[in-house]
Scaffold this motif. Structure first.
Motif, short mmCIF file in Angstrom:
data_model
loop_
_atom_site.label_atom_id
_atom_site.label_comp_id
_atom_site.label_asym_id
_atom_site.label_seq_id
_atom_site.Cartn_x
_atom_site.Cartn_y
_atom_site.Cartn_z
N PRO A 60 19.54 -52.79 18.36
CA PRO A 60 20.07 -52.90 19.19
C PRO A 60 21.36 -54.09 17.67
O PRO A 60 20.58 -54.80 16.61
CB PRO A 60 20.42 -53.80 20.11
CG PRO A 60 19.12 -53.49 20.19
CD PRO A 60 18.00 -53.25 19.17
N ILE A 61 22.69 -54.02 18.11
CA ILE A 61 23.46 -54.49 16.42
C ILE A 61 24.61 -55.05 17.70
O ILE A 61 25.58 -55.75 16.81
CB ILE A 61 24.12 -53.88 16.16
CG1 ILE A 61 25.18 -52.20 16.84
CG2 ILE A 61 23.04 -52.94 14.89
CD1 ILE A 61 25.90 -51.98 15.76
N ASP A 62 23.85 -55.65 18.69
CA ASP A 62 25.11 -56.34 19.73
C ASP A 62 25.46 -57.87 19.51
O ASP A 62 26.18 -58.32 19.41
CB ASP A 62 24.20 -56.66 20.94
CG ASP A 62 23.51 -56.84 21.17
OD1 ASP A 62 22.67 -57.11 20.87
OD2 ASP A 62 22.58 -56.77 22.26
N ALA A 63 24.53 -58.86 18.79
CA ALA A 63 25.10 -59.71 18.02
C ALA A 63 25.62 -59.51 16.55
O ALA A 63 25.33 -61.10 16.27
CB ALA A 63 23.58 -60.37 18.27
N GLN A 65 23.91 -58.05 14.24
CA GLN A 65 22.88 -57.89 13.45
C GLN A 65 23.19 -56.35 11.96
O GLN A 65 23.80 -55.73 12.78
CB GLN A 65 21.18 -57.49 14.23
CG GLN A 65 20.76 -58.04 14.74
CD GLN A 65 21.63 -58.32 16.66
OE1 GLN A 65 22.45 -57.45 16.93
NE2 GLN A 65 20.54 -58.59 17.72
N LYS A 458 11.39 -54.28 11.77
CA LYS A 458 12.00 -55.07 13.40
C LYS A 458 11.61 -56.56 13.17
O LYS A 458 12.57 -57.22 13.76
CB LYS A 458 10.53 -54.38 13.92
CG LYS A 458 10.71 -52.89 14.71
CD LYS A 458 9.52 -52.81 15.94
CE LYS A 458 9.53 -51.49 16.04
NZ LYS A 458 7.88 -51.02 17.08
N HIS A 461 15.17 -57.18 11.27
CA HIS A 461 15.88 -57.54 12.16
C HIS A 461 15.75 -58.51 13.56
O HIS A 461 16.82 -59.38 14.02
CB HIS A 461 16.06 -55.81 13.59
CG HIS A 461 17.09 -55.97 14.85
ND1 HIS A 461 17.04 -56.72 16.36
CD2 HIS A 461 18.45 -55.52 14.46
CE1 HIS A 461 17.52 -56.41 16.59
NE2 HIS A 461 18.53 -55.78 15.80
N ASP A 462 14.84 -59.14 14.51
CA ASP A 462 14.35 -60.32 15.34
C ASP A 462 14.95 -61.36 14.66
O ASP A 462 15.48 -61.73 15.10
CB ASP A 462 13.15 -60.61 15.25
CG ASP A 462 12.16 -61.15 16.20
OD1 ASP A 462 12.44 -61.03 17.01
OD2 ASP A 462 11.38 -61.90 15.81
N GLN A 464 17.55 -61.65 12.40
CA GLN A 464 18.96 -61.97 12.19
C GLN A 464 19.09 -61.60 13.57
O GLN A 464 20.42 -62.60 13.76
CB GLN A 464 18.92 -60.19 12.03
CG GLN A 464 19.27 -60.33 10.38
CD GLN A 464 19.44 -59.21 9.89
OE1 GLN A 464 19.94 -57.79 11.03
NE2 GLN A 464 20.16 -58.70 8.42
N THR A 465 18.42 -61.89 14.46
CA THR A 465 18.61 -61.91 16.24
C THR A 465 18.50 -63.04 16.67
O THR A 465 19.68 -63.44 16.79
CB THR A 465 18.05 -60.67 16.68
OG1 THR A 465 18.05 -59.01 17.09
CG2 THR A 465 18.26 -61.24 18.85
N LYS A 466 17.78 -63.65 16.27
CA LYS A 466 17.22 -64.97 16.78
C LYS A 466 17.89 -66.08 15.86
O LYS A 466 18.98 -67.53 16.58
CB LYS A 466 15.48 -65.49 16.11
CG LYS A 466 14.67 -65.06 17.02
CD LYS A 466 13.47 -64.98 16.52
CE LYS A 466 12.43 -64.35 17.16
NZ LYS A 466 11.21 -64.57 17.29
N ALA A 468 21.53 -65.12 15.24
CA ALA A 468 22.23 -65.44 15.19
C ALA A 468 23.57 -66.23 15.93
O ALA A 468 24.71 -66.38 15.78
CB ALA A 468 23.13 -63.75 16.20
#
Length: 538
Positions: A60-63, A65, A458, A461-462, A464-466, A468
């Motif tokens: 996903p790139i919704d936040a 990333q 992953k 990416h994880d 970057q998600t955290k 965000a």
């Protein structure tokens, strides 16, 4: 390919731009900008962001990333319909931290790139240090190439006057919806474009680079005895890290990069990203209680022997790999590079609250390595052609153009193997050394792709998600300060030396307030005033 850890920390000594002695010494930049068409200013519209067509990312790139791919895309997008050049020679001034690349006559890669561009790309390349000197000499000679790279951190001075005197104003070509004529440039985004604005005008094409700032990387196996790298507070970190110190085995939790570590600790305490803006007034991080708390914590860490004892250590990553150092600080692109190359259990610490009242933050980077301006020696009739060429070169990951730029020609420079592209010996010789100086003239937005390492993709990416929800941008991006270009290096060195002295015990924390007063008097206050004046315009 590119050792940017040192480059991005580089602030060269001030360099006076030659040939501008008659110009006024006053300047301000980019004050008035508006984002995405919002009516925030009547003076300048940032280029309207339009996401490029790329293969669908695997994560996903919704936040916010970066697009992440677990294997190289099977089907690429063609982002430029026809060769953008007009067959003419295109000259550029740039830099490399690698060896000089082979010339066009000896490079199948450059020959293929020139054919795809319908142009003859010719680079004047500074190898290693010395870019400001070369830049200065070329400006003084008035024999400017078509495209000139303006780095963000090498001390170039009087930039607004220089741009107005010797380079084209590209605002009408790129602001607002005008940029849609160049779809890959429209995909660069607001953060990158702000770096190309001076005095409320767009004077160049932003050279895109990672938007994410420094990170604290770990050897996860080092931290297993304390349950890993999830911490509830700074004190929890101090206690757990302290229990892992083993002097008999030369095992220490932290590398001895005190200033970088203070930056990490400052994020735990919620300090600003260099400057904090409230009600039109700036406060430097040095002036805040949060940054002071970060230094105080570093002092505790030093007294607890958490740092590797030799502050001159040059083999940090070797020590991390063999389990002697538990954590070190790296740029975000360095995170990707180490993820590709390091074969130990690599991890990363997500900023956490230092205390129950702290709000952790993650500091974003500039989002660019400067911008590339078009010399006014270029006839106006060629400007659109040059922008089309830069549009080709800014093609994002997952496009045919990006594959050519980064890998060369299939069969000649790379082969496909198990969802990856692998350089041939010719590719190893020609592509990385040529790509690096090109990448300082024009770049594409970051993407996450680690050949054959989906788990590490992953991991990144994880992370970057955290982070965000906690990101903070630099509020002065796109604004110019004469004092910063003239004295920024000196002031940065002053701060670094004081931090090192305090952390290592040569000076006391009680001396910090007086140092901040001195730092402000020697240029900090002037920087603040100049930035505030620029910010007030927009």
């Amino acid at each position: 390919m590119l050792s940017r850890r040192g480059f991005l920390g580089l602030v060269a000594a001030g360099v006076t731009v030659a040939g501008l002695s008659a110009c006024s010494g006053s300047s301000s930049t980019a004050g008035a900008v508006k984002k995405g068409g919002a009516d925030l200013s009547k003076k300048l519209l940032l280029p309207t962001f339009t996401a490029a067509k790329i293969p669908t990312p695997d994560l996903p790139i919704d936040a916010g990333q970066d697009p992440a791919y677990l294997k190289y895309p099977d089907t690429l997008v063609k982002s430029v319909a026809t060769p953008p050049g007009d067959g003419s020679k295109i000259t550029s001034l740039t830099q490399t931290w690698d060896v000089a690349p082979p010339g066009t006559a000896d490079s199948a890669y450059l020959q293929a790139l020139n054919k795809a561009l319908n142009a003859q790309w010719e680079m004047n390349i500074v190898v290693g240090d010395g870019y400001p000197d070369k830049f200065n000499a070329i400006i003084a000679s008035d024999d400017l190439p078509d495209l000139v790279w303006f780095p963000p951190n090498q001390g170039l001075q009087r930039v607004p006057e220089l741009l107005a005197a010797k380079f084209h104003d590209l605002t009408s070509y790129l602001s607002g919806d005008a940029v849609k004529k160049y779809p890959n440039l429209a995909n660069l985004g607001d953060v990158a474009w702000k770096s190309a604005i001076t005095n409320g005008k767009i004077y160049g094409v932003a050279v895109a680079y990672s938007r994410f700032g420094q990170v604290m990387l770990t050897n996860e196996d080092f931290w297993k005895p304390v349950g890993g790298t999830a911490f509830t507070s700074a004190d929890d970190f101090l206690q757990k890290a302290g229990s892992l110190v083993d002097k008999s085995k030369n095992k220490y939790p932290l590398e001895p990069a005190y200033v970088n570590m203070v930056h990490m600790f400052s994020q735990w305490h919620g300090a600003p990203n260099t400057w904090k803006l409230e009600n039109g007034k700036l406060t430097h991080q040095y002036e805040t209680a949060e940054y002071q708390a970060a230094i105080e914590f570093a002092v505790k860490a030093f007294k607890a022997d958490l740092f590797w004892p030799d502050a001159t250590l040059a083999t940090v990553k070797d020590k991390a790999a063999n389990g002697q150092i538990g954590a070190y600080v790296e740029s975000f692109p360095g995170f990707l590079n180490d993820s590709r190359r390091q074969n130990y259990n690599l991890g990363v610490i997500v900023p956490f609250a230092a205390t129950s009242s702290s709000k952790p933050v993650f500091n974003m980077a500039l989002g660019s390595v400067g911008f590339t301006a078009v010399s006014n020696k270029v006839d106006k009739g060629r400007i659109e052609m040059l922008l089309n060429v830069l549009n080709f070169m800014a093609a994002p990951f997952g496009t045919e153009e990006n594959q050519l730029i980064n890998y060369g020609v299939e069969g000649t420079h790379f082969t496909k193997s198990g969802g990856d592209l692998v350089y041939t010996s010719k590719g190893e010789t020609e592509v990385p050394t040529t790509w690096q100086p090109i990448s300082f003239v024009v770049g594409s937005p970051s993407a996450l792709f680690l050949p054959g390492q989906p788990d590490r993709t992953k991991l990144i990416h994880d992370f970057q998600t955290k982070v965000a929800p906690m990101v903070q941008q630099r509020v002065t991006t796109g604004h110019f300060s004469d004092t910063n270009t003239e004295k920024g290096g000196e002031l940065s060195t002053m701060g670094s030396e004081m931090i090192v002295d305090i952390v290592s015990g040569r000076k006391s924390m009680s001396e910090w307030p007086e140092f901040v007063k001195s730092w402000m008097a020697k240029g900090g206050a002037a920087m603040k005033a100049e930035y505030e004046a620029s910010l007030a315009k927009g």
